[in-house]
Write a protein that holds these residues in place. Structure first.
Motif, PDB file in Angstrom:
ATOM      1  N   GLU A 173     128.981  94.882 130.244  1.00  0.00           N
ATOM      2  CA  GLU A 173     128.773  93.840 131.247  1.00  0.00           C
ATOM      3  C   GLU A 173     129.792  92.725 131.034  1.00  0.00           C
ATOM      4  N   LEU A 174     130.313  92.193 132.138  1.00  0.00           N
ATOM      5  CA  LEU A 174     131.336  91.150 132.073  1.00  0.00           C
ATOM      6  C   LEU A 174     130.755  89.871 131.474  1.00  0.00           C
ATOM      7  N   VAL A 175     131.450  89.320 130.485  1.00  0.00           N
ATOM      8  CA  VAL A 175     130.988  88.074 129.868  1.00  0.00           C
ATOM      9  C   VAL A 175     131.899  86.898 130.223  1.00  0.00           C
ATOM     10  N   ARG A 176     133.172  87.195 130.523  1.00  0.00           N
ATOM     11  CA  ARG A 176     134.054  86.113 130.966  1.00  0.00           C
ATOM     12  C   ARG A 176     135.369  86.695 131.486  1.00  0.00           C
ATOM     13  N   VAL A 177     136.126  85.855 132.146  1.00  0.00           N
ATOM     14  CA  VAL A 177     137.454  86.214 132.651  1.00  0.00           C
ATOM     15  C   VAL A 177     138.441  85.152 132.183  1.00  0.00           C
ATOM     16  N   ASP A 178     139.513  85.571 131.512  1.00  0.00           N
ATOM     17  CA  ASP A 178     140.554  84.650 131.048  1.00  0.00           C
ATOM     18  C   ASP A 178     141.812  84.854 131.879  1.00  0.00           C
ATOM     19  N   ARG A 179     142.463  83.762 132.189  1.00  0.00           N
ATOM     20  CA  ARG A 179     143.743  83.871 132.895  1.00  0.00           C
ATOM     21  C   ARG A 179     144.832  84.264 131.897  1.00  0.00           C
ATOM     22  N   VAL A 180     145.790  85.049 132.355  1.00  0.00           N
ATOM     23  CA  VAL A 180     146.916  85.466 131.524  1.00  0.00           C
ATOM     24  C   VAL A 180     147.931  84.331 131.458  1.00  0.00           C
ATOM     25  N   ASP A 181     148.313  83.941 130.236  1.00  0.00           N
ATOM     26  CA  ASP A 181     149.312  82.887 130.115  1.00  0.00           C
ATOM     27  C   ASP A 181     150.710  83.494 130.107  1.00  0.00           C
ATOM     28  N   SER A 182     151.712  82.645 130.023  1.00  0.00           N
ATOM     29  CA  SER A 182     153.103  83.118 130.121  1.00  0.00           C
ATOM     30  C   SER A 182     153.483  84.050 128.974  1.00  0.00           C
ATOM     31  N   ALA A 183     152.804  83.914 127.840  1.00  0.00           N
ATOM     32  CA  ALA A 183     153.103  84.767 126.688  1.00  0.00           C
ATOM     33  C   ALA A 183     152.206  86.006 126.643  1.00  0.00           C
ATOM     34  N   ARG A 184     151.337  86.144 127.611  1.00  0.00           N
ATOM     35  CA  ARG A 184     150.361  87.231 127.678  1.00  0.00           C
ATOM     36  C   ARG A 184     149.567  87.310 126.364  1.00  0.00           C
ATOM     37  N   THR A 185     149.136  86.173 125.883  1.00  0.00           N
ATOM     38  CA  THR A 185     148.334  86.107 124.667  1.00  0.00           C
ATOM     39  C   THR A 185     147.003  86.801 124.905  1.00  0.00           C
ATOM     40  N   PRO A 186     146.680  87.809 124.124  1.00  0.00           N
ATOM     41  CA  PRO A 186     145.418  88.543 124.348  1.00  0.00           C
ATOM     42  C   PRO A 186     144.210  87.696 123.980  1.00  0.00           C
ATOM     43  N   PRO A 187     143.044  88.001 124.529  1.00  0.00           N
ATOM     44  CA  PRO A 187     141.827  87.281 124.158  1.00  0.00           C
ATOM     45  C   PRO A 187     141.464  87.535 122.700  1.00  0.00           C
ATOM     46  N   LYS A 188     140.598  86.689 122.156  1.00  0.00           N
ATOM     47  CA  LYS A 188     140.244  86.774 120.737  1.00  0.00           C
ATOM     48  C   LYS A 188     139.665  88.122 120.347  1.00  0.00           C
ATOM     49  N   GLU A 189     139.036  88.792 121.313  1.00  0.00           N
ATOM     50  CA  GLU A 189     138.440  90.104 121.024  1.00  0.00           C
ATOM     51  C   GLU A 189     139.481  91.147 120.626  1.00  0.00           C
TER      52      GLU A 189
ATOM     53  N   LYS B 115     147.624  92.006 135.835  1.00  0.00           N
ATOM     54  CA  LYS B 115     148.794  91.126 135.806  1.00  0.00           C
ATOM     55  C   LYS B 115     148.387  89.677 135.561  1.00  0.00           C
ATOM     56  N   ASP B 116     147.265  89.275 136.137  1.00  0.00           N
ATOM     57  CA  ASP B 116     146.895  87.868 136.120  1.00  0.00           C
ATOM     58  C   ASP B 116     145.730  87.505 135.210  1.00  0.00           C
ATOM     59  N   LYS B 117     144.893  88.493 134.864  1.00  0.00           N
ATOM     60  CA  LYS B 117     143.660  88.143 134.171  1.00  0.00           C
ATOM     61  C   LYS B 117     143.268  89.163 133.109  1.00  0.00           C
ATOM     62  N   TRP B 118     142.461  88.681 132.151  1.00  0.00           N
ATOM     63  CA  TRP B 118     141.793  89.512 131.158  1.00  0.00           C
ATOM     64  C   TRP B 118     140.309  89.519 131.506  1.00  0.00           C
ATOM     65  N   TYR B 119     139.739  90.707 131.713  1.00  0.00           N
ATOM     66  CA  TYR B 119     138.307  90.834 131.988  1.00  0.00           C
ATOM     67  C   TYR B 119     137.635  91.330 130.707  1.00  0.00           C
TER      68      TYR B 119
END
Length: 246
Positions: free
Chosen positions: A227-243, A168-172
């Protein structure tokens, strides 16, 4: 002198017993052939059921559960959200497998996985959920054929490929660093918090994907580690990470 069959140009009639025997053989061959055809049809229907219809049913079930999870997240204004739902804890995105988003639920039993989801291990080694922030191994399993076949293309994954887990809150965001194409299905060492069989010797934030291999069998296990490389917070538009872009 009585005329013989040779003299009259006629042949001697075959014994009735021979005709009856030949008829029985022909009938047996015919029945056996029909049984083979029937068996082939039954086998064909079973294959269709196993490899197509179970996928349809599982995808429908997974879709319903996924909708519930996202509705639940939308209703949550505060709190962790992803840990509050019993229907699922998040979604797995693996571009290389081309399987869309995969709902992740608790447990790896047949009952759980047959609903077309990935399940995180609670036994024999308990998975470490990324939302806890603790070091450990987020271990997952899913079917490779039938029942949604969410990990069917696991063999397409290679070193450096992204694996993204959405809550809900983050992209791992994880990166694949090791692959084990075949190991015993009893090899639980691949699930340990520090998966030494992958080459790692120190605690970290790992993810492990497991499924059956070869395809259409359950003789061995296929394993992929990330292996985890970073964690991004989910924005209001739920924009996915660049990957996940594109």
């Amino acid at each position: 002198m009585a005329a013989t069959a040779e003299d009259t140009g006629t042949s001697s009639p075959r014994p009735a017993g021979r005709r009856r025997g030949t008829g029985r053989i022909a009938m047996a061959v015919s029945v056996f052939g029909e049984l083979l055809i029937t068996a082939g049809l039954v086998l064909g229907l079973f294959v269709v059921y196993s490899l197509w219809w179970t996928n349809v049913v599982a995808d429908r079930a997974a879709g319903r559960q996924a909708d519930k999870v996202r509705e639940h997240w939308a209703e949550q204004d505060t709190g962790p959200g992803a840990l509050d739902t019993g229907e699922g804890i998040g979604f797995l995105h693996v571009p290389a497998m081309k399987n869309g988003e995969v709902l992740v639920e608790k447990g790896t039993s047949t009952k759980v996985l047959n609903d077309g989801v990935a399940g995180y291990y609670t036994d024999p080694v308990k998975a470490t959920l990324p939302m806890t922030g603790k070091e450990g191994n987020f271990t997952l399993a899913a079917h490779r054929d039938g029942h949604g076949a969410k990990f069917h293309n696991i063999d397409k994954l290679k070193q450096g490929d992204p694996i993204v887990f959405e809550t809900k809150d983050k992209w791992y965001v994880y990166k694949v660093y090791a692959v084990l194409p075949e190991t015993s299905k009893y090899n639980v060492d691949v699930l340990t918090p520090v998966p030494k069989e992958s080459g790692r010797t120190k605690p970290g934030h790992y993810i492990t994907l497991t499924t059956c291999t070869p395809v259409y069998t359950s003789r061995y296990r296929y394993v992929v580690w990330g292996e985890l490389v970073r964690v991004d917070r989910v924005d209001s538009a739920r924009t996915p990470p660049k990957e996940l872009a594109g």
